[in-house]
Design a protein around this motif. Structure first.
Motif, mmCIF file in Angstrom:
data_model
loop_
_atom_site.group_PDB
_atom_site.id
_atom_site.type_symbol
_atom_site.label_atom_id
_atom_site.label_comp_id
_atom_site.label_asym_id
_atom_site.label_seq_id
_atom_site.Cartn_x
_atom_site.Cartn_y
_atom_site.Cartn_z
ATOM 1 N N GLU A 57 0.506 -0.921 0.077
ATOM 2 C CA GLU A 57 0.058 -0.295 -0.291
ATOM 3 C C GLU A 57 0.511 1.291 0.478
ATOM 4 O O GLU A 57 0.522 2.395 -0.452
ATOM 5 C CB GLU A 57 -0.909 0.307 1.485
ATOM 6 C CG GLU A 57 -2.086 0.430 1.301
ATOM 7 C CD GLU A 57 -2.924 1.257 0.201
ATOM 8 O OE1 GLU A 57 -3.246 2.333 -0.133
ATOM 9 O OE2 GLU A 57 -3.591 0.630 -0.570
ATOM 10 N N PHE A 58 2.125 1.337 0.838
ATOM 11 C CA PHE A 58 3.080 2.187 0.592
ATOM 12 C C PHE A 58 3.309 2.693 -0.532
ATOM 13 O O PHE A 58 3.690 3.826 -0.859
ATOM 14 C CB PHE A 58 3.437 2.292 1.679
ATOM 15 C CG PHE A 58 4.303 1.149 1.971
ATOM 16 C CD1 PHE A 58 5.635 1.179 1.169
ATOM 17 C CD2 PHE A 58 4.481 -0.182 2.420
ATOM 18 C CE1 PHE A 58 6.790 0.114 1.012
ATOM 19 C CE2 PHE A 58 5.088 -1.413 2.466
ATOM 20 C CZ PHE A 58 6.620 -1.462 1.924
ATOM 21 N N GLU A 81 0.851 4.401 -2.955
ATOM 22 C CA GLU A 81 0.493 5.846 -2.005
ATOM 23 C C GLU A 81 1.386 6.530 -3.062
ATOM 24 O O GLU A 81 1.659 7.566 -3.311
ATOM 25 C CB GLU A 81 0.126 5.790 -0.745
ATOM 26 C CG GLU A 81 -0.190 6.990 -0.060
ATOM 27 C CD GLU A 81 -1.203 7.983 -0.836
ATOM 28 O OE1 GLU A 81 -0.913 9.193 -1.171
ATOM 29 O OE2 GLU A 81 -1.706 7.053 -1.025
ATOM 30 N N ALA A 114 0.556 7.156 -6.191
ATOM 31 C CA ALA A 114 -0.117 7.862 -6.792
ATOM 32 C C ALA A 114 0.344 9.294 -6.498
ATOM 33 O O ALA A 114 -0.224 10.111 -7.522
ATOM 34 C CB ALA A 114 -1.567 8.161 -5.734
ATOM 35 N N GLN A 115 0.860 9.624 -5.582
ATOM 36 C CA GLN A 115 1.434 11.506 -4.724
ATOM 37 C C GLN A 115 2.619 11.377 -6.277
ATOM 38 O O GLN A 115 2.360 12.522 -6.815
ATOM 39 C CB GLN A 115 2.487 11.074 -3.817
ATOM 40 C CG GLN A 115 1.700 10.860 -2.424
ATOM 41 C CD GLN A 115 3.034 10.704 -1.101
ATOM 42 O OE1 GLN A 115 3.504 11.082 -1.705
ATOM 43 N NE2 GLN A 115 1.706 10.263 -0.189
ATOM 44 N N ALA A 133 8.099 6.182 -1.295
ATOM 45 C CA ALA A 133 8.012 5.086 -1.379
ATOM 46 C C ALA A 133 9.023 4.454 0.455
ATOM 47 O O ALA A 133 8.922 3.983 1.194
ATOM 48 C CB ALA A 133 7.576 3.855 -1.226
ATOM 49 N N LEU A 178 -3.053 0.558 -9.390
ATOM 50 C CA LEU A 178 -4.225 2.246 -8.101
ATOM 51 C C LEU A 178 -5.156 3.161 -9.259
ATOM 52 O O LEU A 178 -6.918 2.975 -8.014
ATOM 53 C CB LEU A 178 -3.586 3.813 -9.178
ATOM 54 C CG LEU A 178 -1.799 3.806 -8.098
ATOM 55 C CD1 LEU A 178 -1.522 4.720 -8.739
ATOM 56 C CD2 LEU A 178 -2.061 4.077 -6.758
ATOM 57 N N ARG A 189 -7.755 0.559 -7.383
ATOM 58 C CA ARG A 189 -8.319 0.719 -5.988
ATOM 59 C C ARG A 189 -9.123 1.644 -6.021
ATOM 60 O O ARG A 189 -9.889 1.437 -4.647
ATOM 61 C CB ARG A 189 -6.802 1.573 -5.867
ATOM 62 C CG ARG A 189 -6.984 1.577 -3.916
ATOM 63 C CD ARG A 189 -5.736 1.912 -3.434
ATOM 64 N NE ARG A 189 -5.366 3.609 -4.392
ATOM 65 C CZ ARG A 189 -4.465 4.151 -2.967
ATOM 66 N NH1 ARG A 189 -3.216 3.782 -2.397
ATOM 67 N NH2 ARG A 189 -4.040 4.954 -4.020
ATOM 68 N N HIS A 190 -9.154 2.688 -7.439
ATOM 69 C CA HIS A 190 -9.892 3.540 -6.776
ATOM 70 C C HIS A 190 -11.339 3.775 -6.998
ATOM 71 O O HIS A 190 -12.397 3.661 -6.985
ATOM 72 C CB HIS A 190 -9.086 4.716 -8.181
ATOM 73 C CG HIS A 190 -10.777 5.646 -8.662
ATOM 74 N ND1 HIS A 190 -10.868 6.903 -7.755
ATOM 75 C CD2 HIS A 190 -11.224 6.335 -9.633
ATOM 76 C CE1 HIS A 190 -11.509 7.529 -8.296
ATOM 77 N NE2 HIS A 190 -11.870 7.139 -9.109
ATOM 78 N N ARG A 250 -6.472 14.742 -6.458
ATOM 79 C CA ARG A 250 -5.501 13.875 -7.327
ATOM 80 C C ARG A 250 -5.811 14.245 -8.854
ATOM 81 O O ARG A 250 -6.059 13.216 -9.004
ATOM 82 C CB ARG A 250 -5.018 12.709 -6.772
ATOM 83 C CG ARG A 250 -4.433 13.266 -5.618
ATOM 84 C CD ARG A 250 -4.207 11.342 -4.885
ATOM 85 N NE ARG A 250 -2.853 12.006 -3.518
ATOM 86 C CZ ARG A 250 -3.056 10.898 -2.856
ATOM 87 N NH1 ARG A 250 -2.691 9.218 -3.675
ATOM 88 N NH2 ARG A 250 -2.222 11.013 -2.373
#
Length: 182
Positions: free
Chosen positions: A2-3, A6, A9-10, A28, A49, A52-53, A93
């Protein structure tokens, strides 16, 4: 894992497709080998991603749709609630959302998940059209037109617009009004 998502995503939101797996690993705090252990390339990250969305959208809309069925508000209010929720899921985002929509790999499993969500939304909107006396002879066609039109607006026109909810509701009402017999 997950990290890593993330971090991806950023960076995708900040840098678009210029984000690299090396940058993602660095963000990460892991080695590039760790990233590749889970994701063979940045397209795989983008796909993860996107899934996940879609899952977050499905989970949130399941709650909202149940609430709308229990309250049965007027159609304009129903569309305002749906538009508000969907817009909120896309507001954070916006660049990442556009990237996922345009560049995430289209594979059968992912398309099936997205298709199931779309079909559920169409069925629910058709239900509310019929319930509010706004569905024409085939409320499902009107609902499909509505869902796909709003999807296109969200992903191509209104991602970073603060007035998107009002515009989405106006579009929804215009579509349903156009489908009503005189």
């Amino acid at each position: 894992m997950e990290f890593i998502l993330e971090a991806a995503a950023q960076l995708f939101d900040r840098d678009g497709l210029a984000a690299t797996t090396n940058h993602i690993a660095e963000r990460a705090g892991v080695s590039i080998g760790t990233v590749y252990q889970y994701f063979p390339n940045k397209q795989a990250l983008l796909y993860a991603l996107a899934l996940r969305h879609v899952e977050a959208t499905r989970a949130r809309l399941t709650v909202v749709l149940a609430e709308l069925r229990s309250r049965e508000p007027p159609f304009a209010d129903t569309m305002a609630v749906l538009a508000t929720e969907v817009a909120a899921l896309h507001h954070d985002r916006p660049r990442l959302h556009a990237l996922m929509h345009r560049h995430a790999p289209r594979v059968p499993a992912g398309l099936a998940v997205l298709g199931a969500l779309t079909d559920r939304l169409i069925a629910e909107v058709a239900h509310h059209l019929r319930r509010c006396g706004r569905g024409d002879a085939d409320a499902t066609v009107t609902a499909a037109t509505l869902v796909h039109a709003l999807d296109a607006q969200l992903h191509h026109v209104l991602l970073d617009r603060s007035d998107q909810v009002d515009r989405l509701v106006t579009l929804a009402l215009a579509i349903t009004d156009a489908e009503r017999p005189d």
